[in-house]
Design an enzyme around this catalytic site. Structure first.
Site, PDB file in Angstrom:
ATOM      1  N   HIS A  63      -7.408   3.451  -4.848  1.00 49.68           N
ATOM      2  CA  HIS A  63      -7.539   4.338  -3.691  1.00 49.68           C
ATOM      3  C   HIS A  63      -6.166   4.880  -3.315  1.00 49.68           C
ATOM      4  O   HIS A  63      -5.148   4.435  -3.840  1.00 49.68           O
ATOM      5  CB  HIS A  63      -8.206   3.632  -2.517  1.00 49.68           C
ATOM      6  CG  HIS A  63      -7.393   2.518  -1.908  1.00 49.68           C
ATOM      7  ND1 HIS A  63      -7.000   1.408  -2.614  1.00 49.68           N
ATOM      8  CD2 HIS A  63      -6.920   2.346  -0.639  1.00 49.68           C
ATOM      9  CE1 HIS A  63      -6.325   0.601  -1.804  1.00 49.68           C
ATOM     10  NE2 HIS A  63      -6.237   1.148  -0.613  1.00 49.68           N
ATOM     11  N   HIS A  65      -4.220   4.834  -0.535  1.00 51.01           N
ATOM     12  CA  HIS A  65      -3.267   4.329   0.447  1.00 51.01           C
ATOM     13  C   HIS A  65      -1.934   4.147  -0.289  1.00 51.01           C
ATOM     14  O   HIS A  65      -1.914   3.850  -1.495  1.00 51.01           O
ATOM     15  CB  HIS A  65      -3.743   2.997   1.043  1.00 51.01           C
ATOM     16  CG  HIS A  65      -4.771   3.174   2.134  1.00 51.01           C
ATOM     17  ND1 HIS A  65      -5.728   2.241   2.426  1.00 51.01           N
ATOM     18  CD2 HIS A  65      -4.965   4.208   3.001  1.00 51.01           C
ATOM     19  CE1 HIS A  65      -6.486   2.678   3.433  1.00 51.01           C
ATOM     20  NE2 HIS A  65      -6.039   3.865   3.796  1.00 51.01           N
ATOM     21  N   ASP A  67       0.514   2.066  -0.657  1.00 49.13           N
ATOM     22  CA  ASP A  67       0.958   0.916  -1.454  1.00 49.13           C
ATOM     23  C   ASP A  67       0.237   0.851  -2.802  1.00 49.13           C
ATOM     24  O   ASP A  67       0.556   0.010  -3.632  1.00 49.13           O
ATOM     25  CB  ASP A  67       0.814  -0.406  -0.677  1.00 49.13           C
ATOM     26  CG  ASP A  67      -0.533  -0.587  -0.011  1.00 49.13           C
ATOM     27  OD1 ASP A  67      -1.235   0.418   0.214  1.00 49.13           O
ATOM     28  OD2 ASP A  67      -0.893  -1.734   0.303  1.00 49.13           O
ATOM     29  N   HIS A  68      -0.722   1.732  -3.037  1.00 46.84           N
ATOM     30  CA  HIS A  68      -1.463   1.735  -4.301  1.00 46.84           C
ATOM     31  C   HIS A  68      -1.194   2.985  -5.143  1.00 46.84           C
ATOM     32  O   HIS A  68      -1.726   3.111  -6.239  1.00 46.84           O
ATOM     33  CB  HIS A  68      -2.969   1.615  -4.026  1.00 46.84           C
ATOM     34  CG  HIS A  68      -3.298   0.329  -3.342  1.00 46.84           C
ATOM     35  ND1 HIS A  68      -3.773  -0.779  -4.006  1.00 46.84           N
ATOM     36  CD2 HIS A  68      -3.151  -0.038  -2.039  1.00 46.84           C
ATOM     37  CE1 HIS A  68      -3.926  -1.773  -3.144  1.00 46.84           C
ATOM     38  NE2 HIS A  68      -3.563  -1.351  -1.953  1.00 46.84           N
ATOM     39  N   HIS A 141     -13.844  -0.125   2.085  1.00 46.78           N
ATOM     40  CA  HIS A 141     -12.509   0.097   2.631  1.00 46.78           C
ATOM     41  C   HIS A 141     -12.591   1.401   3.428  1.00 46.78           C
ATOM     42  O   HIS A 141     -13.503   2.196   3.171  1.00 46.78           O
ATOM     43  CB  HIS A 141     -11.518   0.193   1.458  1.00 46.78           C
ATOM     44  CG  HIS A 141     -10.097  -0.070   1.834  1.00 46.78           C
ATOM     45  ND1 HIS A 141      -9.695  -1.188   2.525  1.00 46.78           N
ATOM     46  CD2 HIS A 141      -8.958   0.644   1.587  1.00 46.78           C
ATOM     47  CE1 HIS A 141      -8.383  -1.140   2.698  1.00 46.78           C
ATOM     48  NE2 HIS A 141      -7.904  -0.044   2.147  1.00 46.78           N
ATOM     49  N   ASP A 208      -8.230  -3.989  -2.091  1.00 44.22           N
ATOM     50  CA  ASP A 208      -8.520  -3.413  -0.784  1.00 44.22           C
ATOM     51  C   ASP A 208     -10.007  -3.202  -0.518  1.00 44.22           C
ATOM     52  O   ASP A 208     -10.564  -2.110  -0.664  1.00 44.22           O
ATOM     53  CB  ASP A 208      -7.746  -2.094  -0.608  1.00 44.22           C
ATOM     54  CG  ASP A 208      -6.250  -2.358  -0.444  1.00 44.22           C
ATOM     55  OD1 ASP A 208      -5.791  -3.373  -1.007  1.00 44.22           O
ATOM     56  OD2 ASP A 208      -5.561  -1.576   0.232  1.00 44.22           O
ATOM     57  N   HIS A 266      -1.313  -8.983  -3.195  1.00 38.76           N
ATOM     58  CA  HIS A 266      -1.421  -7.999  -2.106  1.00 38.76           C
ATOM     59  C   HIS A 266      -1.338  -8.717  -0.753  1.00 38.76           C
ATOM     60  O   HIS A 266      -2.244  -8.639   0.071  1.00 38.76           O
ATOM     61  CB  HIS A 266      -2.740  -7.214  -2.252  1.00 38.76           C
ATOM     62  CG  HIS A 266      -2.845  -5.986  -1.388  1.00 38.76           C
ATOM     63  ND1 HIS A 266      -3.338  -6.039  -0.115  1.00 38.76           N
ATOM     64  CD2 HIS A 266      -2.537  -4.695  -1.620  1.00 38.76           C
ATOM     65  CE1 HIS A 266      -3.340  -4.819   0.407  1.00 38.76           C
ATOM     66  NE2 HIS A 266      -2.847  -3.989  -0.498  1.00 38.76           N
TER      67      HIS A 266
END
Ligand SMILES: [Zn+2]
Length: 309
Positions: A63, A65, A67-68, A141, A208, A266
């Site tokens: 996804h 976000h 941090d990904h 999520h 997530d 994570h």
């Protein structure tokens, strides 16, 4: 011997810490090298692992976000800088195509590398690879998120001593393998009598998400499961609210799904001591348990013991 291992680039959720880089993972699986969820700094972390941009065959993003995915611009430009000669496949949630387009062209560069972009728009979407099937499952999520699993089909290994006992050799062996049986001297020999199943291996990547069917579908009988455990049970209500798992939940999923090696990662920066994730998970899961550290390598465990035919 083919190589099947996970290389951890980073383990921090949301923001990097002094000890942990943003999220990021590499899976080496025979001739595939898959980069999952590259957060900021993934390119530099990769330098420490011996894996190069040219090794990459595929990128999977769960996804959009930060941090990904904030490592995507650097990684994508690096493919061109290094003039990677083969196309690199890229998968991500189709709903995030606009984010991907921006990250792909975040700044000016001389583009030579070819990306084979194949977004995920369906729960259960399957991509056929030479090594098996890559399957995406919808997760729970706040934005569109898919987890991934790699499933190698079961194979069949012929037993030479049994073939010899039945006097089967040469082209007859191929015929038996293809047809499942062979008629000889008035007797039918079946494939099961002269072979054992070679169990296929499975890798699952779950990031997530709150608990949902997709988590269990991905984790089912995974030899190696990489799963987020952002929180501890003490923050279970918060975890559910923001669409994340606790270490206890992740461990219960692994136990119920017959997972062999469980990798938790994570982590929220609110917890200073990683031992707490281990202790909480250990209450529910008795298999191999890894509390991921940056730059750690985790082997896919040896194949399950074949069942006699
Ligand atoms: Zn997220």
């Amino acid at each position: 011997m083919s190589m099947r291992e996970l290389v951890v680039l980073g383990t921090a959720s949301q923001a990097p810490t002094r000890q942990r880089n943003h999220n990021g993972y590499l899976l080496r699986w025979d001739d595939e090298v898959i980069l999952f969820d590259p957060g900021e700094g993934s390119q530099r972390q990769m330098l420490h692992t011996g894996v190069t941009a040219t090794d990459l065959t595929r990128i999977c993003v769960t996804h959009f976000h930060g941090d990904h995915c904030l490592g995507l611009p650097g990684m994508i430009q690096r493919l061109s800088l290094d003039r990677v000669p083969h196309p690199v496949a890229v998968h991500f949630p189709a709903g995030g195509a606009e984010y991907f387009a921006r990250l792909r062209h975040a700044s000016s560069f001389y583009e030579t590398a070819e990306l084979a972009v194949e977004p995920i728009d369906t729960d259960g979407q399957r991509i056929t690879l030479g090594i098996g099937t890559l399957e995406a499952r919808r997760l729970r999520h706040p934005i569109e998120t898919y987890g991934y699993r790699l499933v190698e089909p079961d194979g069949c290994r012929m037993l030479p001593e049994r073939l010899a006992a039945y006097g089967i050799a040469g082209p007859d062996t191929g015929r038996l393998l293809r047809d499942g049986h062979l008629d000889r001297d008035g007797r039918r020999v079946t494939r099961d009598e002269v072979s054992v199943t070679r169990p296929g291996q499975r890798f699952a990547f779950v990031m997530d998400t709150g608990l949902c069917d997709g988590v269990f579908a991905l984790a089912e009988h995974a030899d190696l499961l990489v799963i987020e455990s952002t929180f501890l049970e003490s923050e279970a209500a918060l975890a559910a609210e923001v669409g994340h798992l606790t270490a206890g939940q992740a461990a219960r999923v692994a136990a119920e799904s017959g997972v062999r090696t469980l990798v938790l990662t994570h982590f929220s920066q609110r917890y200073a001591d990683p031992r707490r994730f281990h202790d909480e998970a250990r209450e529910h899961f008795s298999g191999d348990l890894v509390i991921a550290e940056d730059l750690q390598t985790v082997q896919v465990p040896p194949r399950r013991v074949p069942s006699p035919g």
